[in-house]
Design an enzyme around this catalytic site. Structure first.
Site, PDB file in Angstrom:
ATOM      1  N   TYR A  78      11.886 -14.811 -28.431  1.00  0.00           N
ATOM      2  CA  TYR A  78      12.404 -16.002 -27.853  1.00  0.00           C
ATOM      3  C   TYR A  78      13.269 -15.250 -26.832  1.00  0.00           C
ATOM      4  O   TYR A  78      13.872 -16.067 -26.110  1.00  0.00           O
ATOM      5  CB  TYR A  78      12.993 -16.788 -28.827  1.00  0.00           C
ATOM      6  CG  TYR A  78      12.167 -17.957 -29.557  1.00  0.00           C
ATOM      7  CD1 TYR A  78      10.632 -17.622 -29.416  1.00  0.00           C
ATOM      8  CD2 TYR A  78      12.653 -18.997 -30.162  1.00  0.00           C
ATOM      9  CE1 TYR A  78      10.043 -18.704 -30.027  1.00  0.00           C
ATOM     10  CE2 TYR A  78      11.820 -20.054 -30.853  1.00  0.00           C
ATOM     11  CZ  TYR A  78      10.528 -19.868 -30.713  1.00  0.00           C
ATOM     12  OH  TYR A  78       9.665 -20.806 -31.309  1.00  0.00           O
ATOM     13  N   CYS A  86      18.015 -17.428 -36.429  1.00  0.00           N
ATOM     14  CA  CYS A  86      17.755 -16.847 -35.469  1.00  0.00           C
ATOM     15  C   CYS A  86      18.789 -17.126 -34.341  1.00  0.00           C
ATOM     16  O   CYS A  86      18.900 -18.234 -34.077  1.00  0.00           O
ATOM     17  CB  CYS A  86      16.075 -17.479 -34.783  1.00  0.00           C
ATOM     18  SG  CYS A  86      15.893 -17.032 -32.869  1.00  0.00           S
ATOM     19  N   ASN A  87      19.052 -16.091 -33.791  1.00  0.00           N
ATOM     20  CA  ASN A  87      20.512 -16.097 -32.965  1.00  0.00           C
ATOM     21  C   ASN A  87      19.909 -16.751 -31.699  1.00  0.00           C
ATOM     22  O   ASN A  87      20.799 -17.678 -31.020  1.00  0.00           O
ATOM     23  CB  ASN A  87      20.986 -14.879 -32.567  1.00  0.00           C
ATOM     24  CG  ASN A  87      22.066 -14.311 -33.831  1.00  0.00           C
ATOM     25  OD1 ASN A  87      22.981 -14.678 -33.957  1.00  0.00           O
ATOM     26  ND2 ASN A  87      21.243 -13.564 -34.859  1.00  0.00           N
ATOM     27  N   CYS A 124      21.354 -10.380 -34.123  1.00  0.00           N
ATOM     28  CA  CYS A 124      20.057 -10.456 -34.256  1.00  0.00           C
ATOM     29  C   CYS A 124      19.486 -10.314 -35.575  1.00  0.00           C
ATOM     30  O   CYS A 124      20.064  -9.339 -36.219  1.00  0.00           O
ATOM     31  CB  CYS A 124      19.111  -9.727 -33.061  1.00  0.00           C
ATOM     32  SG  CYS A 124      17.486  -9.852 -33.142  1.00  0.00           S
ATOM     33  N   THR A 125      18.702 -10.950 -36.169  1.00  0.00           N
ATOM     34  CA  THR A 125      18.580 -10.889 -37.469  1.00  0.00           C
ATOM     35  C   THR A 125      17.224  -9.775 -37.508  1.00  0.00           C
ATOM     36  O   THR A 125      17.025  -9.344 -38.831  1.00  0.00           O
ATOM     37  CB  THR A 125      17.848 -11.969 -38.095  1.00  0.00           C
ATOM     38  OG1 THR A 125      16.725 -12.637 -37.205  1.00  0.00           O
ATOM     39  CG2 THR A 125      18.849 -13.257 -38.450  1.00  0.00           C
TER      40      THR A 125
END
Length: 275
Positions: free
Chosen positions: A43, A74-75, A193-194
């Protein structure tokens, strides 16, 4: 008997599994449904409107599966879609549902980890360009200076399982250097960010020993514990059979293989075809 709801965990791909893992460890009693929109990932480089539309579609799918509460793990989705969903969609269409993100709970505590009050944020282009972290951190820690660094090559490295290979060194070191050139006083780096927790071994090799590295999983999990303790109307509506279900909009076989890297265990997902 009233229906019992699950907690939904959403990510554009695999990275949210690092958050899901921490949440499920701290709150193991609940039922969870994880959905990764792998078919449209990443994304990070999509427009705000596209990320909003994709995220809303996935959130609504989770609602339809019996999730009253959804975590955007989700960042990019948290930065580009969360506020619109909370302000525009929930009041009109889903007044009894809740959607939470990962940025605010992180911003509420991140300043406590820095002595110099100089924090680095490493994330996707989408997260960095949204400026969400400097804005949110500024609300809670106005004295903290935030330095941001976009790391567009890190998600592809992780998702292609190259994050611990020698070839990853160049791009890990490159972005570390670019961040630290902004300030020599940075003493804390947030991995915004994961996906990035999987790069921690590499990062430690290139960072000065005194710099703290913060991943979001435990922070978000602790925040959710607090949230549920304050919102008993939601907590009491949640099913507590410890059920775990995983879904992807992409290829199931690829998802199962890659997801095991993030989760640390094997899983079997089902495919969702989004229109």
């Amino acid at each position: 008997m009233k229906n019992k709801f699950s907690i939904g965990v959403f990510d554009s791909g695999y990275g949210g599994l690092t958050v899901f893992k921490s949440i499920a460890e701290q709150l193991p009693q609940y039922n969870y449904i994880y959905f990764g929109d792998n078919a449209r990932s990443p994304y990070g480089d999509h427009s705000f409107e596209t990320v909003y539309q994709y995220t809303l579609q996935c959130v609504e799918w989770l609602f339809a599966q019996g999730c009253q509460l959804v975590i955007l793990a989700c960042n990019t989705a948290s930065a580009k879609a969360l506020r619109s969903i909370q302000q525009l969609d929930l009041p009109k269409k889903y007044p009894n549902h809740r959607v939470l993100g990962v940025i605010r709970p992180t911003a509420e505590v991140v300043g406590d980890f820095s002595v110099n009050k100089k924090i680095g944020v490493m994330g996707t282009r989408g997260t960095v360009n949204s400026n969400s972290y400097p804005i949110e951190i500024g609300h809670f820690f106005p004295e903290v200076k935030v330095y941001q660094q976009a790391c567009p090559m890190w998600v592809p490295l992780v998702e292609n399982n190259e994050h611990l290979a020698g070839g990853a060194d160049y791009f890990v070191n490159k972005y570390v250097i670019e961040l630290l050139q902004q300030s020599e006083q940075i003493d804390c780096i947030l991995l915004a960010c994961t996906h990035y927790p999987l790069l921690v071994p590499k990062l430690k090799a290139f960072l000065p020993a005194h710099i703290k590295l913060l991943s979001q999983g435990d922070i978000v999990a602790k925040s959710l514990v607090d949230y549920l303790s304050r919102h008993t109307e939601i907590e009491t509506s949640l099913g507590k059979e410890r059920k775990r279900s995983f879904y992807t909009s992409g290829d199931v076989n690829i998802f199962n293989k890659q997801a095991s890297v993030f989760l640390g265990q094997e899983l079997l997902a089902s495919q969702v075809k989004l229109s």
